[in-house]
Design a protein around this motif. Structure first.
Motif, PDB file in Angstrom:
ATOM      1  N   ALA A   1       9.711  12.049  -9.839  1.00 47.61           N
ATOM      2  CA  ALA A   1       8.545  11.755 -10.667  1.00 47.61           C
ATOM      3  C   ALA A   1       8.878  10.868 -11.857  1.00 47.61           C
ATOM      4  O   ALA A   1       8.115   9.951 -12.194  1.00 47.61           O
ATOM      5  N   GLY A   2      10.022  11.111 -12.517  1.00 46.95           N
ATOM      6  CA  GLY A   2      10.386  10.322 -13.693  1.00 46.95           C
ATOM      7  C   GLY A   2      10.604   8.865 -13.365  1.00 46.95           C
ATOM      8  O   GLY A   2      10.094   7.970 -14.066  1.00 46.95           O
ATOM      9  N   GLU A   3      11.345   8.602 -12.302  1.00 51.65           N
ATOM     10  CA  GLU A   3      11.603   7.218 -11.897  1.00 51.65           C
ATOM     11  C   GLU A   3      10.310   6.519 -11.488  1.00 51.65           C
ATOM     12  O   GLU A   3      10.077   5.356 -11.835  1.00 51.65           O
ATOM     13  N   PHE A   4       9.460   7.239 -10.772  1.00 49.73           N
ATOM     14  CA  PHE A   4       8.188   6.659 -10.331  1.00 49.73           C
ATOM     15  C   PHE A   4       7.294   6.323 -11.521  1.00 49.73           C
ATOM     16  O   PHE A   4       6.659   5.272 -11.560  1.00 49.73           O
ATOM     17  N   ASP A   5       7.270   7.192 -12.514  1.00 49.67           N
ATOM     18  CA  ASP A   5       6.450   6.950 -13.703  1.00 49.67           C
ATOM     19  C   ASP A   5       6.946   5.722 -14.468  1.00 49.67           C
ATOM     20  O   ASP A   5       6.141   4.924 -14.960  1.00 49.67           O
ATOM     21  N   LEU A   6       8.267   5.560 -14.567  1.00 48.04           N
ATOM     22  CA  LEU A   6       8.821   4.388 -15.254  1.00 48.04           C
ATOM     23  C   LEU A   6       8.441   3.098 -14.523  1.00 48.04           C
ATOM     24  O   LEU A   6       8.077   2.099 -15.147  1.00 48.04           O
ATOM     25  N   LYS A   7       8.529   3.126 -13.196  1.00 48.64           N
ATOM     26  CA  LYS A   7       8.144   1.955 -12.407  1.00 48.64           C
ATOM     27  C   LYS A   7       6.671   1.627 -12.624  1.00 48.64           C
ATOM     28  O   LYS A   7       6.302   0.471 -12.818  1.00 48.64           O
ATOM     29  N   CYS A   8       5.846   2.668 -12.600  1.00 45.16           N
ATOM     30  CA  CYS A   8       4.410   2.459 -12.756  1.00 45.16           C
ATOM     31  C   CYS A   8       4.077   1.885 -14.129  1.00 45.16           C
ATOM     32  O   CYS A   8       3.203   1.025 -14.261  1.00 45.16           O
ATOM     33  N   SER A   9       4.775   2.358 -15.155  1.00 48.38           N
ATOM     34  CA  SER A   9       4.545   1.844 -16.502  1.00 48.38           C
ATOM     35  C   SER A   9       4.876   0.351 -16.577  1.00 48.38           C
ATOM     36  O   SER A   9       4.129  -0.443 -17.171  1.00 48.38           O
ATOM     37  N   TYR A  10       5.981  -0.033 -15.957  1.00 41.29           N
ATOM     38  CA  TYR A  10       6.383  -1.440 -15.926  1.00 41.29           C
ATOM     39  C   TYR A  10       5.338  -2.282 -15.197  1.00 41.29           C
ATOM     40  O   TYR A  10       4.909  -3.337 -15.676  1.00 41.29           O
ATOM     41  N   TYR A  11       4.898  -1.797 -14.016  1.00 41.00           N
ATOM     42  CA  TYR A  11       3.906  -2.536 -13.241  1.00 41.00           C
ATOM     43  C   TYR A  11       2.563  -2.586 -13.959  1.00 41.00           C
ATOM     44  O   TYR A  11       1.817  -3.563 -13.821  1.00 41.00           O
ATOM     45  N   ALA A  12       2.239  -1.533 -14.717  1.00 37.99           N
ATOM     46  CA  ALA A  12       0.981  -1.516 -15.460  1.00 37.99           C
ATOM     47  C   ALA A  12       0.931  -2.652 -16.476  1.00 37.99           C
ATOM     48  O   ALA A  12      -0.101  -3.303 -16.655  1.00 37.99           O
ATOM     49  N   LYS A  13       2.049  -2.888 -17.159  1.00 34.46           N
ATOM     50  CA  LYS A  13       2.103  -3.972 -18.144  1.00 34.46           C
ATOM     51  C   LYS A  13       1.947  -5.336 -17.475  1.00 34.46           C
ATOM     52  O   LYS A  13       1.206  -6.203 -17.960  1.00 34.46           O
ATOM     53  N   LEU A  14       2.642  -5.515 -16.349  1.00 36.05           N
ATOM     54  CA  LEU A  14       2.515  -6.780 -15.632  1.00 36.05           C
ATOM     55  C   LEU A  14       1.084  -6.975 -15.129  1.00 36.05           C
ATOM     56  O   LEU A  14       0.537  -8.078 -15.190  1.00 36.05           O
ATOM     57  N   SER A  15       0.474  -5.898 -14.633  1.00 35.46           N
ATOM     58  CA  SER A  15      -0.904  -5.981 -14.133  1.00 35.46           C
ATOM     59  C   SER A  15      -1.861  -6.336 -15.253  1.00 35.46           C
ATOM     60  O   SER A  15      -2.771  -7.161 -15.071  1.00 35.46           O
ATOM     61  N   ALA A  16      -1.680  -5.716 -16.430  1.00 33.78           N
ATOM     62  CA  ALA A  16      -2.559  -5.988 -17.557  1.00 33.78           C
ATOM     63  C   ALA A  16      -2.486  -7.455 -17.961  1.00 33.78           C
ATOM     64  O   ALA A  16      -3.519  -8.095 -18.238  1.00 33.78           O
ATOM     65  N   GLU A  17      -1.280  -8.004 -17.987  1.00 40.33           N
ATOM     66  CA  GLU A  17      -1.118  -9.407 -18.357  1.00 40.33           C
ATOM     67  C   GLU A  17      -1.761 -10.322 -17.317  1.00 40.33           C
ATOM     68  O   GLU A  17      -2.415 -11.321 -17.657  1.00 40.33           O
ATOM     69  N   LYS A  18      -1.602  -9.975 -16.026  1.00 38.40           N
ATOM     70  CA  LYS A  18      -2.228 -10.771 -14.972  1.00 38.40           C
ATOM     71  C   LYS A  18      -3.748 -10.694 -15.072  1.00 38.40           C
ATOM     72  O   LYS A  18      -4.444 -11.707 -14.949  1.00 38.40           O
ATOM     73  N   TYR A  19      -4.273  -9.487 -15.286  1.00 34.67           N
ATOM     74  CA  TYR A  19      -5.716  -9.328 -15.407  1.00 34.67           C
ATOM     75  C   TYR A  19      -6.261 -10.156 -16.577  1.00 34.67           C
ATOM     76  O   TYR A  19      -7.333 -10.771 -16.472  1.00 34.67           O
ATOM     77  N   PHE A  20      -5.530 -10.165 -17.688  1.00 37.94           N
ATOM     78  CA  PHE A  20      -5.975 -10.923 -18.863  1.00 37.94           C
ATOM     79  C   PHE A  20      -6.045 -12.412 -18.539  1.00 37.94           C
ATOM     80  O   PHE A  20      -7.024 -13.085 -18.891  1.00 37.94           O
ATOM     81  N   ARG A  21      -5.022 -12.920 -17.860  1.00 35.52           N
ATOM     82  CA  ARG A  21      -5.024 -14.340 -17.506  1.00 35.52           C
ATOM     83  C   ARG A  21      -6.111 -14.664 -16.494  1.00 35.52           C
ATOM     84  O   ARG A  21      -6.592 -15.794 -16.437  1.00 35.52           O
ATOM     85  N   ASP A  22      -6.475 -13.661 -15.672  1.00 33.20           N
ATOM     86  CA  ASP A  22      -7.535 -13.871 -14.676  1.00 33.20           C
ATOM     87  C   ASP A  22      -8.932 -13.670 -15.254  1.00 33.20           C
ATOM     88  O   ASP A  22      -9.929 -13.805 -14.533  1.00 33.20           O
ATOM     89  N   GLY A  23      -9.014 -13.300 -16.540  1.00 32.45           N
ATOM     90  CA  GLY A  23     -10.304 -13.144 -17.186  1.00 32.45           C
ATOM     91  C   GLY A  23     -10.973 -11.800 -16.974  1.00 32.45           C
ATOM     92  O   GLY A  23     -12.162 -11.637 -17.271  1.00 32.45           O
ATOM     93  N   LYS A  24     -10.224 -10.805 -16.489  1.00 37.77           N
ATOM     94  CA  LYS A  24     -10.799  -9.473 -16.283  1.00 37.77           C
ATOM     95  C   LYS A  24     -10.876  -8.720 -17.603  1.00 37.77           C
ATOM     96  O   LYS A  24     -10.105  -8.973 -18.524  1.00 37.77           O
ATOM     97  N   LYS A  25     -11.829  -7.779 -17.673  1.00 37.73           N
ATOM     98  CA  LYS A  25     -12.055  -7.011 -18.891  1.00 37.73           C
ATOM     99  C   LYS A  25     -11.791  -5.524 -18.656  1.00 37.73           C
ATOM    100  O   LYS A  25     -11.928  -5.020 -17.548  1.00 37.73           O
ATOM    101  N   ALA A  26     -11.418  -4.836 -19.739  1.00 40.76           N
ATOM    102  CA  ALA A  26     -11.156  -3.393 -19.674  1.00 40.76           C
ATOM    103  C   ALA A  26     -12.369  -2.652 -20.233  1.00 40.76           C
ATOM    104  O   ALA A  26     -12.388  -2.250 -21.384  1.00 40.76           O
TER     105      ALA A  26
END
Length: 269
Positions: free
Chosen positions: A172-197
């Motif tokens: 669980a710990g390793e998976f959570d760390l991976k997900c946190s990293y991917y979440a940041k990359l996803s947020a940056e991609k979404y921002f560049r694509d013009g998506k809103k939160a």
């Protein structure tokens, strides 16, 4: 051997990559490893395997995969990550393919493992991806995350026997760390694509995703592992939209950093 090059993206999976390489070499005499991690054990295992190893700075999954395809000896590419291992069924199926028609891409079933357990249900239980293709017609989109193959309309998709086994996380710990990293990359991609939160994305999408994964797709049948996967994915969905909302509220000079693929800092989530 068949006219296929295996391209492996590697970072910090020294304990898995040896098995990945071993099975890749059953397919072809041309295995390329694009390595961008800090762990010397991974680089050592890759170098000693007789593969061609290229140490490359991180430019995103798509860019690094395209780099490997460009270095390949053959036009047909099997693209895998260092924590993914082709099984004997897939190896046999590839060995018996006719590679004359480059207008075909092959969709491969995945078997995902979590902490040593094979996951049979939930979204992971039905996972499949196109990973075998001809580089003359097909390339990866060069995004930091969620890279996709750009397929011409006339390309035909075919399923192939066998599986790629994905050893996602030890716990669980390793998976959570991976997900946190991917979440940041996803947020940056979404921002560049013009998506809103918005409110729906922040509060309802995570819950809906959990119900779909754990209840409707029967993730609960995988026991504790199914619960951890569904709960962590729910947390990650909220986390990436939380990061996106933080980016939206940054000063203009910092949002420009995001648009230019540069690093910004986030509050922990």
């Amino acid at each position: 051997m068949v006219p296929v090059s295996v391209v492996i993206i590697a970072k910090s999976t020294a304990d898995i990559i040896e098995g990945c390489i071993e099975n890749a070499r059953k397919i072809t005499d041309d295995v390329i490893i694009i390595y961008n991690g800090p762990e010397e054990d991974t680089l050592h295992a890759a170098t000693n395997s007789g593969c061609r190893v290229y140490k490359k700075t991180w430019e995103g999954y798509g860019a690094n995969k395209n780099k490997g395809a460009d270095e390949a000896r053959y036009n047909w590419i099997l693209s895998i990550d260092a924590d993914e291992v082709p099984d004997d069924g897939l190896i046999s199926a590839i060995q018996n393919l006719n590679f004359k028609d480059k207008n075909v891409v092959y969709d491969i079933k995945f078997r995902s493992h979590f902490g040593g357990k094979l996951i049979r249900f939930g979204s992971w239980g039905r996972d499949h991806h196109i990973r075998l293709f001809n580089r003359e017609l097909v390339k990866w989109s060069e995004t930091l995350i969620h890279e996709k193959l750009t397929l011409p309309k006339y390309v035909r998709k075919k399923k192939i026997k066998g599986h790629i086994h994905h050893y996602s996380a030890k716990g669980a710990g390793e998976f959570d760390l991976k997900c946190s990293y991917y979440a940041k990359l996803s947020a940056e991609k979404y921002f560049r694509d013009g998506k809103k939160a918005g409110i729906v994305k922040l509060y309802f999408s995570p819950i809906f995703g959990f119900l779909k994964n754990y209840i409707f797709s029967l993730g609960f049948l995988d026991g504790r592992a199914g619960w951890v996967i569904a709960a962590t994915i729910m947390k990650n969905t909220r986390r990436k939209y939380l990061f996106l909302s933080q980016i939206e509220n940054l000063p203009v000079n910092q949002t420009e950093l995001v648009k230019n693929d540069l690093v910004v800092e986030y509050k922990t989530a």
